[in-house]
Motif scaffolding. Structure first.
Motif, PDB file in Angstrom:
ATOM      1  N   LEU A   1       0.812  -1.219   0.000  1.00 15.68           N
ATOM      2  CA  LEU A   1       0.000   0.000   0.000  1.00 15.68           C
ATOM      3  C   LEU A   1       0.844   1.268   0.000  1.00 15.68           C
ATOM      4  CD1 LEU A   1      -2.743  -1.049   2.599  1.00 15.68           C
ATOM      5  CD2 LEU A   1      -3.032  -0.770   0.123  1.00 15.68           C
ATOM      6  N   GLY A   2       2.157   1.114   0.138  1.00 14.28           N
ATOM      7  CA  GLY A   2       3.035   2.277   0.158  1.00 14.28           C
ATOM      8  C   GLY A   2       3.189   2.911   1.523  1.00 14.28           C
ATOM      9  N   TYR A   3       2.660   2.293   2.566  1.00 14.69           N
ATOM     10  CA  TYR A   3       2.812   2.819   3.926  1.00 14.69           C
ATOM     11  C   TYR A   3       4.197   2.514   4.487  1.00 14.69           C
ATOM     12  CZ  TYR A   3      -2.321   3.109   3.836  1.00 14.69           C
ATOM     13  OH  TYR A   3      -3.621   3.391   3.508  1.00 14.69           O
ATOM     14  N   ALA A   4       4.786   1.403   4.052  1.00 12.27           N
ATOM     15  CA  ALA A   4       6.110   1.007   4.518  1.00 12.27           C
ATOM     16  C   ALA A   4       7.047   0.902   3.324  1.00 12.27           C
ATOM     17  CB  ALA A   4       6.041  -0.334   5.258  1.00 12.27           C
ATOM     18  N   GLU A   5       8.322   1.250   3.555  1.00  8.49           N
ATOM     19  CA  GLU A   5       9.326   1.135   2.508  1.00  8.49           C
ATOM     20  C   GLU A   5       9.702  -0.330   2.302  1.00  8.49           C
ATOM     21  OE1 GLU A   5      10.334   3.674   0.771  1.00  8.49           O
ATOM     22  OE2 GLU A   5       9.399   5.267   1.971  1.00  8.49           O
ATOM     23  N   SER A   6      10.416  -0.590   1.196  1.00  6.79           N
ATOM     24  CA  SER A   6      10.903  -1.945   0.971  1.00  6.79           C
ATOM     25  C   SER A   6      11.849  -2.374   2.092  1.00  6.79           C
ATOM     26  CB  SER A   6      11.610  -2.029  -0.382  1.00  6.79           C
ATOM     27  OG  SER A   6      12.656  -1.072  -0.454  1.00  6.79           O
ATOM     28  N   ASP A   7      12.604  -1.416   2.620  1.00  4.78           N
ATOM     29  CA  ASP A   7      13.377  -1.636   3.845  1.00  4.78           C
ATOM     30  C   ASP A   7      12.674  -0.867   4.955  1.00  4.78           C
ATOM     31  OD1 ASP A   7      15.081  -1.842   5.968  1.00  4.78           O
ATOM     32  OD2 ASP A   7      16.801  -0.892   4.996  1.00  4.78           O
ATOM     33  N   PRO A   8      11.879  -1.545   5.789  1.00  9.63           N
ATOM     34  CA  PRO A   8      11.043  -0.849   6.778  1.00  9.63           C
ATOM     35  C   PRO A   8      11.731  -0.599   8.124  1.00  9.63           C
ATOM     36  CG  PRO A   8      10.517  -3.167   6.793  1.00  9.63           C
ATOM     37  CD  PRO A   8      11.628  -3.000   5.782  1.00  9.63           C
ATOM     38  N   THR A   9      13.066  -0.662   8.148  1.00 12.21           N
ATOM     39  CA  THR A   9      13.800  -0.580   9.416  1.00 12.21           C
ATOM     40  C   THR A   9      13.461   0.674  10.211  1.00 12.21           C
ATOM     41  OG1 THR A   9      15.631  -1.850   8.479  1.00 12.21           O
ATOM     42  CG2 THR A   9      16.086  -0.583  10.469  1.00 12.21           C
ATOM     43  N   ASP A  10      13.442   1.839   9.561  1.00 12.44           N
ATOM     44  CA  ASP A  10      13.189   3.092  10.290  1.00 12.44           C
ATOM     45  C   ASP A  10      11.854   3.066  11.011  1.00 12.44           C
ATOM     46  OD1 ASP A  10      15.582   4.192   9.672  1.00 12.44           O
ATOM     47  OD2 ASP A  10      14.802   5.873   8.505  1.00 12.44           O
ATOM     48  N   ASP A  11      10.853   2.442  10.400  1.00  7.74           N
ATOM     49  CA  ASP A  11       9.534   2.352  11.023  1.00  7.74           C
ATOM     50  C   ASP A  11       9.517   1.294  12.121  1.00  7.74           C
ATOM     51  OD1 ASP A  11       8.354   4.286   9.318  1.00  7.74           O
ATOM     52  OD2 ASP A  11       8.115   2.778   7.757  1.00  7.74           O
ATOM     53  N   LEU A  12       9.924   0.076  11.778  1.00  9.63           N
ATOM     54  CA  LEU A  12       9.782  -1.046  12.702  1.00  9.63           C
ATOM     55  C   LEU A  12      10.678  -0.923  13.920  1.00  9.63           C
ATOM     56  CD1 LEU A  12       9.479  -4.143  10.338  1.00  9.63           C
ATOM     57  CD2 LEU A  12       7.723  -2.553  11.111  1.00  9.63           C
ATOM     58  N   GLU A  13      11.860  -0.339  13.764  1.00 14.66           N
ATOM     59  CA  GLU A  13      12.783  -0.222  14.892  1.00 14.66           C
ATOM     60  C   GLU A  13      12.642   1.100  15.641  1.00 14.66           C
ATOM     61  OE1 GLU A  13      14.227  -2.811  15.898  1.00 14.66           O
ATOM     62  OE2 GLU A  13      13.673  -3.977  14.117  1.00 14.66           O
ATOM     63  N   GLY A  14      11.653   1.900  15.284  1.00 14.23           N
ATOM     64  CA  GLY A  14      11.325   3.091  16.049  1.00 14.23           C
ATOM     65  C   GLY A  14      12.123   4.334  15.719  1.00 14.23           C
ATOM     66  N   PHE A  15      12.975   4.304  14.696  1.00 18.19           N
ATOM     67  CA  PHE A  15      13.785   5.477  14.368  1.00 18.19           C
ATOM     68  C   PHE A  15      12.929   6.664  13.948  1.00 18.19           C
ATOM     69  CE2 PHE A  15      17.041   2.166  13.867  1.00 18.19           C
ATOM     70  CZ  PHE A  15      18.107   2.742  14.544  1.00 18.19           C
ATOM     71  N   ASP A  16      11.925   6.413  13.124  1.00 19.04           N
ATOM     72  CA  ASP A  16      11.068   7.484  12.624  1.00 19.04           C
ATOM     73  C   ASP A  16      10.414   8.245  13.784  1.00 19.04           C
ATOM     74  OD1 ASP A  16       9.490   8.645  10.192  1.00 19.04           O
ATOM     75  OD2 ASP A  16       7.932   8.056  11.607  1.00 19.04           O
ATOM     76  N   ALA A  17       9.800   7.519  14.707  1.00 20.37           N
ATOM     77  CA  ALA A  17       9.172   8.160  15.869  1.00 20.37           C
ATOM     78  C   ALA A  17      10.216   8.798  16.773  1.00 20.37           C
ATOM     79  CB  ALA A  17       8.366   7.119  16.650  1.00 20.37           C
ATOM     80  N   TRP A  18      11.401   8.214  16.853  1.00 14.57           N
ATOM     81  CA  TRP A  18      12.502   8.709  17.679  1.00 14.57           C
ATOM     82  C   TRP A  18      12.976  10.076  17.207  1.00 14.57           C
ATOM     83  CZ3 TRP A  18      18.157   7.874  16.742  1.00 14.57           C
ATOM     84  CH2 TRP A  18      18.939   8.026  17.898  1.00 14.57           C
ATOM     85  N   TYR A  19      13.119  10.251  15.899  1.00 17.50           N
ATOM     86  CA  TYR A  19      13.492  11.567  15.378  1.00 17.50           C
ATOM     87  C   TYR A  19      12.421  12.600  15.743  1.00 17.50           C
ATOM     88  CZ  TYR A  19      16.727   8.902  12.371  1.00 17.50           C
ATOM     89  OH  TYR A  19      17.691   8.066  11.886  1.00 17.50           O
TER      90      TYR A  19
END
Length: 409
Positions: free
Chosen positions: A183-201
């Motif tokens: 659906l385009g909500y997650a990247e092909s490499d979803p690390t930033d989302d799944l490991e909390g980096f996105d919310a952390w920034y």
């Protein structure tokens, strides 16, 4: 004429172009002058997305810089470099820069704000946090003198979508991750989302706005959702608890603390109702009690709209600064209980652990893959543990097959 330079023409950059192009008359009315996108810097000129663009497009930094005397730069390329060098260059020239680059703002915001102040311009980053929610400029403007004691929120739409699907439709983690990517909500490499980096920034940026200083990365521990098991979500749902990735920052009386971690929210918590890709932010303070902001956390139109509105806000309030004040100290009193999840092999060790440490077990819940125990909050456990926010007495009681055994502790 107000001349705009646009760095990047991907999803966000093209959205900014469309937003400015489609609202030229309104922008002229508000600013008293016409707005023209004078040049666009792209990485790959071969891509067809700029074919119908009515602006000078180049892959050359030198050509871009020399094309016009820019009045505003919109940076929409992401990452640290070359975005940092590009942004610093224009701020040093006294040209304001507006960005949606959360990583750059979180990691280098202190440097870039310093350059903006030094050269009497501004660095706008409304779109770097929660997409379409105008939280940054609410803190700078409407709440400029309001003392804040805590900010918390659901700041990543990808993980919130995944957890919502797992809770409401009893789907597995791997299944919903694949759908989020499709659906385009997650990247092909979803690390930033799944490991909390996105919310952390994002929570580090919000902390700076709420409490007046940029936190160091090591001051805000981070834990993502990749360790969550399907059965953890299922047990929580059976008793009315919803698991969310919670980012928060608060003042404990001496310093600002913060974290990103999965947590269970009870029915009394307002953020528990934030579903799907939506983001939610809670601001707390003595004079405001609690303010809740809910809206789209990402998306082309929402993010582009925030960038343009950020530019307009800063043009109207140039050189204004939030008058930081910290509300009454918070000792994280919301966290009184934790949810511990045990595999069958861990059960005997856990029984011994709660006995030796005099940990009160409030309730137990059985699942064919293990057990969930609600315990009084403790600083650390040797087991998979999640904090619980809210009043645990509101839970729906389901079968507790081990209650009698806890009397022998």
């Amino acid at each position: 004429m107000l001349r705009v330079g646009l760095i990047g023409f991907g999803t966000v950059g093209s959205g900014v172009y469309e937003r400015i192009t489609n609202s030229k008359d309104k922008l002229k009315q508000l600013l008293g002058k016409e707005v023209e996108i004078a040049a666009i810097l792209v990485k790959d000129r071969q891509k067809q997305r700029t074919a119908d663009v009515d602006a000078f497009v180049t892959t050359s930094w030198e050509q871009f810089c020399n094309k016009a005397n820019f009045d505003i730069i919109f940076e929409a390329i992401g990452g640290i470099e070359p975005a940092l060098s590009y942004t610093a260059e224009w701020l040093e020239r006294g040209v304001p820069v507006v960005t949606a680059n959360k990583k750059l703002v979180a990691e280098k915001g202190q440097i870039l704000e310093g350059l903006a102040d030094q050269h009497s311009t501004y660095y706008g980053y409304e779109a770097a946090v929660a997409g379409g929610i105008p939280i940054i400029n609410a803190l700078k403007g409407t709440l400029a003198t309001t003392a804040i004691s805590r900010v918390s929120g659901i700041l990543n739409g990808t993980t919130n979508y995944m957890l919502t699907e797992m809770i409401e439709h009893h789907r597995g983690f791997a299944d919903v991750l694949l759908e989020a990517q499709e659906l385009g909500y997650a990247e092909s490499d979803p690390t930033d989302d799944l490991e909390g980096f996105d919310a952390w920034y994002k929570i580090r940026i919000l902390s700076r706005l709420c409490f007046g200083s940029w936190p160091l990365a090591n001051e805000f521990p981070r834990k993502g959702v990749s360790a969550i098991k399907d059965w953890h979500v299922e047990v929580g749902e059976r008793i009315g608890f919803k698991i969310k990735l919670i980012a928060e920052a608060w003042h404990d009386g001496t310093q600002v603390r913060g974290s990103v971690k999965p947590a269970f929210l009870t029915q009394t918590e307002q953020l528990a109702s934030v579903r799907g890709v939506t983001n939610g932010i809670s601001i707390e303070g003595e004079s405001i009690n609690q303010l809740l902001f809910i809206g789209p956390g990402a998306g082309k139109e929402a993010t582009a709209n925030s960038m343009v509105e950020d530019f307009l806000f800063n043009e109207r309030t140039k050189h204004s600064e939030r008058g930081w004040g910290v509300g009454s100290e918070v000792q994280n009193e919301q966290l009184t209980h934790s949810f511990v999840f045990l595999t069958p092999a861990e059960r005997e060790t856990a029984l011994q652990w709660v006995k030796e440490n005099q940990i009160a077990v409030m309730d137990t819940y059985s699942h064919h893959e293990g057990e969930g125990w609600i315990i009084e909050r403790t600083d650390s456990t040797p087991f998979e543990t999640y904090p619980i926010y809210g009043d645990v007495s509101t839970r729906r009681r389901v079968e507790a097959i081990h209650s009698a055994q806890f009397g022998s502790f």
